[in-house]
Design a protein around this motif. Structure first.
Motif, short mmCIF file in Angstrom:
data_model
loop_
_atom_site.label_atom_id
_atom_site.label_comp_id
_atom_site.label_asym_id
_atom_site.label_seq_id
_atom_site.Cartn_x
_atom_site.Cartn_y
_atom_site.Cartn_z
N SER A 86 -34.40 56.29 47.89
CA SER A 86 -35.79 56.67 48.18
C SER A 86 -36.74 55.49 48.18
O SER A 86 -37.89 55.62 48.62
CB SER A 86 -36.25 57.70 47.14
OG SER A 86 -36.31 57.10 45.84
N GLY A 87 -36.29 54.34 47.67
CA GLY A 87 -37.15 53.16 47.61
C GLY A 87 -37.97 53.08 46.34
O GLY A 87 -38.79 52.15 46.18
N ALA A 88 -37.77 54.03 45.41
CA ALA A 88 -38.52 54.01 44.16
C ALA A 88 -38.15 52.79 43.31
O ALA A 88 -38.97 52.28 42.54
CB ALA A 88 -38.28 55.30 43.38
N LEU A 89 -36.90 52.35 43.44
CA LEU A 89 -36.43 51.13 42.77
C LEU A 89 -35.90 50.18 43.83
O LEU A 89 -35.25 50.61 44.79
CB LEU A 89 -35.34 51.45 41.74
CG LEU A 89 -35.76 52.29 40.53
CD1 LEU A 89 -34.55 52.60 39.65
CD2 LEU A 89 -36.83 51.57 39.70
N SER A 90 -36.13 48.88 43.64
CA SER A 90 -35.72 47.90 44.64
C SER A 90 -34.25 47.51 44.49
O SER A 90 -33.65 47.68 43.42
CB SER A 90 -36.59 46.65 44.53
OG SER A 90 -36.31 45.96 43.32
N VAL A 91 -33.69 47.00 45.56
CA VAL A 91 -32.31 46.54 45.54
C VAL A 91 -32.14 45.39 44.55
O VAL A 91 -31.15 45.33 43.80
CB VAL A 91 -31.87 46.10 46.96
CG1 VAL A 91 -30.50 45.45 46.92
CG2 VAL A 91 -31.87 47.29 47.91
N GLY A 92 -33.09 44.48 44.53
CA GLY A 92 -33.03 43.35 43.61
C GLY A 92 -33.00 43.79 42.16
O GLY A 92 -32.24 43.26 41.34
N ALA A 93 -33.83 44.78 41.82
CA ALA A 93 -33.85 45.29 40.45
C ALA A 93 -32.51 45.93 40.11
O ALA A 93 -32.02 45.81 38.99
CB ALA A 93 -34.98 46.32 40.29
N GLY A 94 -31.90 46.59 41.09
CA GLY A 94 -30.61 47.22 40.86
C GLY A 94 -29.52 46.20 40.58
O GLY A 94 -28.69 46.39 39.69
N ILE A 95 -29.53 45.11 41.33
CA ILE A 95 -28.53 44.05 41.13
C ILE A 95 -28.68 43.44 39.73
O ILE A 95 -27.69 43.24 39.01
CB ILE A 95 -28.67 42.97 42.21
CG1 ILE A 95 -28.31 43.55 43.58
CG2 ILE A 95 -27.77 41.77 41.89
CD1 ILE A 95 -28.56 42.61 44.74
N CYS A 96 -29.91 43.15 39.35
CA CYS A 96 -30.17 42.59 38.01
C CYS A 96 -29.72 43.54 36.91
O CYS A 96 -29.11 43.12 35.92
CB CYS A 96 -31.66 42.26 37.86
SG CYS A 96 -32.23 40.89 38.88
N ALA A 97 -30.01 44.82 37.07
CA ALA A 97 -29.64 45.81 36.06
C ALA A 97 -28.12 45.91 35.93
O ALA A 97 -27.59 45.99 34.81
CB ALA A 97 -30.22 47.18 36.43
N ALA A 98 -27.41 45.88 37.05
CA ALA A 98 -25.95 45.96 37.01
C ALA A 98 -25.36 44.76 36.28
O ALA A 98 -24.44 44.90 35.46
CB ALA A 98 -25.39 46.06 38.43
N VAL A 99 -25.90 43.58 36.55
CA VAL A 99 -25.41 42.36 35.89
C VAL A 99 -25.65 42.43 34.38
O VAL A 99 -24.76 42.12 33.57
CB VAL A 99 -26.10 41.11 36.48
CG1 VAL A 99 -25.76 39.87 35.65
CG2 VAL A 99 -25.66 40.90 37.92
N VAL A 100 -26.84 42.86 33.97
CA VAL A 100 -27.17 42.96 32.55
C VAL A 100 -26.26 43.97 31.86
O VAL A 100 -25.76 43.72 30.75
CB VAL A 100 -28.65 43.36 32.36
CG1 VAL A 100 -28.93 43.70 30.90
CG2 VAL A 100 -29.56 42.23 32.82
#
Length: 302
Positions: A86-100
């Motif tokens: 939906s675009g509520a969260l960005s792709v970049g934020a998702g990548i960072c969250a997965a790494v953390v």
């Protein structure tokens, strides 16, 4: 300009992205502890840690899966509402969250037994392979999902005092094949009702429904047969049960619940995820409570 979301909304978005509601599936790690008789505080504590590791690891892989599925999710009537689609969260934020999340999993996992780490690594590799490729291969996708569920139980076996039971793992494999197929069937049923033909991002088409149902029901009865063999097998820990005869009633509950799930799916009256459906369905919750009561009665005797 659209105002930024509140803190509460932002937290809810990430909880949806992490799919915290799906963590309930990782409670399968406690099954060997309950059935095998190794229930003690140390075993419970390490199994609880294993549950947390599996859950955080699953959230990381869910994010990766959602990022890979952005386009197909946006074309899906339900999945288009997911935070990344939906675009509520960005792709970049998702990548960072997965790494953390993966870093936290590694930090927690280094204190776990080697066998658990092997299963965790296998689970993670298979999940990522599923996200990148296997989910677009008919039948293989269902077998992969069933294997991932079974690995959760296998992980629990490495943390409890109970020996590995291949009969239990085989039962779980057939059981979750049935549930994975009923999910596909429910998706195709909804698609047919909307005059669609093919699931976005998958290879199944609406005319596959009879095959999926027949295979799913066959897996249902195969799993229940294996369960009977499991509780009568010489390796089943009957010494920890005062009256193991109570366990036979669980066979009837399993057959009824699984056939009922398929019956409801055939009528279009089931959520696309059978696990989440069961958590909201009063009859399923009642049968779950009865099953737990039967296990207690078998343990303590009457």
């Amino acid at each position: 300009m659209t105002p930024p979301p509140s803190i509460t909304t932002y937290i809810r978005l990430w909880m949806r992205a992490f799919r915290v509601h799906q963590w309930v599936k990782n409670t399968l790690i406690f099954v060997p502890l309950i059935l095998g008789g190794g229930l003690s505080l140390p075993n419970f504590n390490i199994t609880l840690l294993g549950f947390l590791i599996l859950s955080l690891n699953a959230s990381a892989t869910y994010i990766i899966n959602d990022l890979l599925d952005l386009q197909s999710d946006r074309n899906h009537p339900i999945k288009k509402k997911r935070p990344f689609a939906s675009g509520a969260l960005s792709v970049g934020a998702g990548i960072c969250a997965a790494v953390v999340l993966f870093l936290i999993v590694i930090a927690l996992a280094i204190q776990m037994p080697t066998k658990f780490l092997i299963i965790l690594g296998s689970y993670t590799a298979l999940t990522l392979l599923y996200s990148f490729s296997l989910k677009r291969r008919a039948i293989i996708d269902v077998l992969t999902i069933a294997t991932l569920f079974t690995l959760r139980i296998a992980a629990g076996m490495t943390l409890s005092a109970s020996p590995v039971s291949y009969w239990l793992l085989l039962f779980a494999f057939f059981f979750f094949i049935s549930l994975a197929l009923v999910k596909r069937y429910a998706e195709l049923h909804d698609l047919a009702e909307a005059n669609g033909h093919k699931i976005s991002g998958r290879v199944y088409i609406t005319t596959d429904r009879p095959f999926i149902m027949s295979t799913g029901l066959a897996s249902t009865f195969a799993g229940c047969l294996v369960f009977v063999i499991y509780i009568t097998n010489e390796h089943f820990p009957q010494d920890i049960y005062a009256t193991p005869q109570w366990l036979w009633a669980i066979c009837g509950i399993l057959v009824y619940w699984l056939v009922r799930i398929w019956f409801l799916a055939s009528r279009g009256n089931m959520n696309q995820d059978p696990i989440l459906f069961a958590l909201r369905d009063r009859a399923s919750l009642a049968m779950g409570a009865i099953t737990l009561l039967l296990v207690i009665l078998a343990r303590v005797g009457t």
